[in-house]
Write a protein that holds these residues in place. Structure first.
Motif, PDB file in Angstrom:
ATOM      1  N   GLU A 105     162.970  27.821  41.376  1.00  0.00           N
ATOM      2  CA  GLU A 105     163.408  26.428  41.411  1.00  0.00           C
ATOM      3  C   GLU A 105     162.286  25.549  40.863  1.00  0.00           C
ATOM      4  O   GLU A 105     161.217  25.453  41.450  1.00  0.00           O
ATOM      5  CB  GLU A 105     163.757  26.020  42.844  1.00  0.00           C
ATOM      6  N   LEU A 106     162.541  24.913  39.725  1.00  0.00           N
ATOM      7  CA  LEU A 106     161.554  24.075  39.055  1.00  0.00           C
ATOM      8  C   LEU A 106     161.852  22.618  39.344  1.00  0.00           C
ATOM      9  O   LEU A 106     163.003  22.171  39.251  1.00  0.00           O
ATOM     10  CB  LEU A 106     161.586  24.323  37.544  1.00  0.00           C
TER      11      LEU A 106
ATOM     12  N   PHE B  83     162.409  23.707  27.940  1.00  0.00           N
ATOM     13  CA  PHE B  83     162.056  25.130  27.966  1.00  0.00           C
ATOM     14  C   PHE B  83     162.633  25.822  26.736  1.00  0.00           C
ATOM     15  O   PHE B  83     163.810  25.657  26.391  1.00  0.00           O
ATOM     16  CB  PHE B  83     162.587  25.781  29.241  1.00  0.00           C
ATOM     17  N   ASP B  84     161.793  26.605  26.078  1.00  0.00           N
ATOM     18  CA  ASP B  84     162.200  27.355  24.897  1.00  0.00           C
ATOM     19  C   ASP B  84     162.626  28.774  25.254  1.00  0.00           C
ATOM     20  O   ASP B  84     163.627  29.276  24.740  1.00  0.00           O
ATOM     21  CB  ASP B  84     161.047  27.381  23.890  1.00  0.00           C
ATOM     22  N   SER B  85     161.889  29.441  26.133  1.00  0.00           N
ATOM     23  CA  SER B  85     162.228  30.805  26.523  1.00  0.00           C
ATOM     24  C   SER B  85     161.626  31.104  27.887  1.00  0.00           C
ATOM     25  O   SER B  85     160.672  30.441  28.327  1.00  0.00           O
ATOM     26  CB  SER B  85     161.717  31.816  25.492  1.00  0.00           C
TER      27      SER B  85
ATOM     28  N   PRO C  99     170.818  31.756  30.840  1.00  0.00           N
ATOM     29  CA  PRO C  99     169.875  31.697  29.714  1.00  0.00           C
ATOM     30  C   PRO C  99     169.640  30.286  29.183  1.00  0.00           C
ATOM     31  O   PRO C  99     168.583  30.017  28.614  1.00  0.00           O
ATOM     32  CB  PRO C  99     170.528  32.597  28.659  1.00  0.00           C
ATOM     33  N   ASP C 100     170.612  29.392  29.341  1.00  0.00           N
ATOM     34  CA  ASP C 100     170.436  28.009  28.884  1.00  0.00           C
ATOM     35  C   ASP C 100     169.828  27.186  30.020  1.00  0.00           C
ATOM     36  O   ASP C 100     170.534  26.677  30.901  1.00  0.00           O
ATOM     37  CB  ASP C 100     171.774  27.413  28.446  1.00  0.00           C
ATOM     38  N   ILE C 101     168.516  27.059  29.983  1.00  0.00           N
ATOM     39  CA  ILE C 101     167.808  26.320  31.038  1.00  0.00           C
ATOM     40  C   ILE C 101     167.871  24.830  30.724  1.00  0.00           C
ATOM     41  O   ILE C 101     167.547  24.411  29.607  1.00  0.00           O
ATOM     42  CB  ILE C 101     166.348  26.778  31.146  1.00  0.00           C
TER      43      ILE C 101
ATOM     44  N   ILE D 229     166.139  28.901  37.503  1.00  0.00           N
ATOM     45  CA  ILE D 229     166.213  30.083  36.647  1.00  0.00           C
ATOM     46  C   ILE D 229     166.484  31.274  37.565  1.00  0.00           C
ATOM     47  O   ILE D 229     165.756  31.480  38.540  1.00  0.00           O
ATOM     48  CB  ILE D 229     164.919  30.298  35.855  1.00  0.00           C
ATOM     49  N   VAL D 230     167.538  32.049  37.259  1.00  0.00           N
ATOM     50  CA  VAL D 230     167.955  33.160  38.114  1.00  0.00           C
ATOM     51  C   VAL D 230     167.885  34.452  37.299  1.00  0.00           C
ATOM     52  O   VAL D 230     168.452  34.529  36.198  1.00  0.00           O
ATOM     53  CB  VAL D 230     169.370  32.950  38.675  1.00  0.00           C
TER      54      VAL D 230
END
Length: 533
Positions: A284-285, A297-299, A321-323, A334-335
């Protein structure tokens, strides 16, 4: 007769500031008013003679066991200050003067003196000059020792006081204030923390930074920007807490220390959960609300080291994948599905991101640089062995919903993913303001199919949407006495209905009265049955 008192004076003077003293003069003479006078106050620089004269006496005692006697001696007698002693010719003497007229009985005035060099000065004497004649001051009163310390104002190096962001390039203002005129020179900046690095004029990251300083005059200042970068680390990314870092500035063959504070660009909380037979890790950001930039975020990658050293690391599967971009005061998740189960599995996470500023509603990428955050951590990934679900049913015939104050059935179903026959210890927990748990723990027996079901009696306390009671399962330990069981170690399970709510209706007065009456009749019938049995 004249007497004077000193109540206020500057004890410490930093050049080029002036020394000030406030004097109150009491006129008890028979001189006519409007008589002109000049008040003179002499101070002299402190020397070894004065220090010796101000020494206090020292006494010593000694017990002699052979003579059984105590001896008392005075190694140093000390002395008192005598202002009539001639000062040392090498020491400076300064006379402060003030001219006025005798217009009242008590006169108060301020005297100032500009010093040229540092030193320590003490009071020596005071007198009046009237019509070319010198008149002594019969008494001068100062409640505390009359001395002044004159010192040079040191050069100062100051840094802008604000919280910088760790994880992104930051610019901060550094200001130099010289105490004297200095020629063109250079300064070198280093950090006590090796992770804090600088950007040079070519935008290269360097551990030391050298800056050219032009010629400066006394009491002037010179300011310039310094570009810093402190990478994010696992020690302070968990919450928005300020951390301090010291920077050493070497200038004019003298070190100066400044302190800068950093807060993380974003925070990160992690937790491990379960989805059926899979183990998930959720990052959790969050962004603090005091920043104005956006993190894109890029990756993101997460890999786990397998027990076999000859095999490559297992890459975790990302479920989202799409953050989403991290705006100020926002949260993103992000999971990942953890690929390896077991205790103390080494995991390595990599994040690649950019920081954009919002100007007139548009995101502007000024530096066009990617930043990286990497973290390695051992995680205890336990395999999920059980799956649970729950349901709440009303005990009233024909009722579809529960009412506050009326008992309900809480049905718990458990499925073993390994299809083993065993005994489990099921425990309920809930907020006492929401639910009354008449039964908190029961033993559940799983069949050969791995399925088992058990019913608890619970009573809702208030109306509204109430969360389900929490469920925990433990292994069973048999005591061997009357087939009693005790809870053992907790078991890892996936709860399908976790977080689910149920609507509870308000209590009905008629139904409550009927329930109390039927309950009392049912209780009396049970008592009569026990008597006949």
């Amino acid at each position: 007769m004249f007497s004077a008192s000193v109540r206020q004076f500057t004890e410490c003077v930093c050049l080029p500031a002036a020394f000030e003293v406030v004097v109150s003069l009491l006129n008890r003479s028979d001189l006519p008013r409007d008589t002109g006078f000049k008040f003179c106050l002499k101070i002299r620089e402190l020397d070894e003679t004065v220090l010796t004269l101000h020494q206090e006496p020292v006494f010593s005692t000694h017990y002699d066991s052979r003579d059984d006697a105590i001896r008392f001696v005075c190694p140093r007698r000390g002395a008192t200050f005598d202002p009539t002693l001639p000062p040392s010719p090498s020491k400076r003497q300064i006379v402060l003067t003030h001219e006025a007229t005798l217009n009242r009985e008590i006169m108060k005035f301020t005297m100032k003196q500009q010093f040229k060099s540092p030193g320590i000065f003490v009071f020596e004497s005071a007198w009046l000059e009237i019509d070319g004649q010198t008149r002594k001051i019969s008494e001068i009163d100062h409640r505390k020792p009359f001395f002044v310390i004159v010192q040079k104002r040191p050069s100062r190096i100051m840094i802008e006081e604000r919280d910088l962001l760790a994880g992104v390039d930051e610019k901060v203002m550094l200001t130099i204030e010289p105490a004297t005129d200095v020629e063109s020179s250079s300064l070198k900046m280093t950090s006590s923390d090796a992770s804090l690095i600088f950007h040079d004029s070519s935008s290269n990251l360097v551990p030391e930074l050298t800056v050219s300083v032009p010629a400066l005059q006394k009491d002037s200042n010179y300011s310039f920007h310094v570009s810093l970068f402190l990478p994010l680390s696992a020690e302070f990314i968990r919450e928005t807490v300020s951390v301090k870092r010291k920077i050493c500035v070497q200038w004019e063959e003298k070190p100066y220390y400044v302190e800068v504070s950093f807060i993380p660009l974003f925070t990160m909380q992690r937790r491990i959960t379960a989805l059926e037979s899979k183990s998930l890790i959720v990052f959790e950001l969050g962004r603090p609300p005091i920043v104005s930039s956006t993190v894109c975020f890029d990756s993101a990658h997460l890999e786990a080291k397998v027990p076999d050293p000859e095999k490559p690391s297992a890459l975790a599967k990302m479920l989202n994948p799409d953050i989403s971009d991290l705006e100020p005061a926002s949260i993103s998740t992000i999971v990942w599905v953890l690929p390896v189960d077991g205790p103390a599995v080494r995991h390595k996470m990599k994040l690649k991101y950019r920081v954009k500023k919002k100007i007139d509603g548009l995101l502007i990428d000024e530096d066009k640089e990617y930043y990286k955050y990497e973290e390695e951590r051992d995680l205890n990934v336990c395999k999920v062995s059980y799956e649970m679900c729950a349901q709440i049913l009303s005990q009233q015939p024909g009722a579809q919903l529960c009412r506050a104050g009326a008992p309900c059935d809480f049905v718990v179903s458990v499925r073993s993913l390994s299809h083993t026959v065993e005994m489990l210890y099921v425990v309920l927990d809930a907020d006492e303001k929401l639910w009354i748990l008449t039964e908190r723990a029961k033993v559940l027996s799983l069949k050969e199919s791995g399925l088992g079901q058990i019913v608890f009696s619970i009573v809702p306390c208030i109306a509204g949407f109430l969360p389900y009671p929490s469920i925990s399962i433990y292994s069973c330990i048999g005591t061997g006495e009357n087939e009693d069981y005790l809870p053992g170690s907790p078991l890892i399970s996936y709860h399908r209905t976790e977080g689910k709510q149920i609507r509870v209706l308000a209590p009905n007065a008629d139904s409550n009265a009927f329930q109390e009456k039927s309950g009392s009749i049912r209780g009396k019938f049970k008592k009569l049955t026990k008597i006949f049995d």
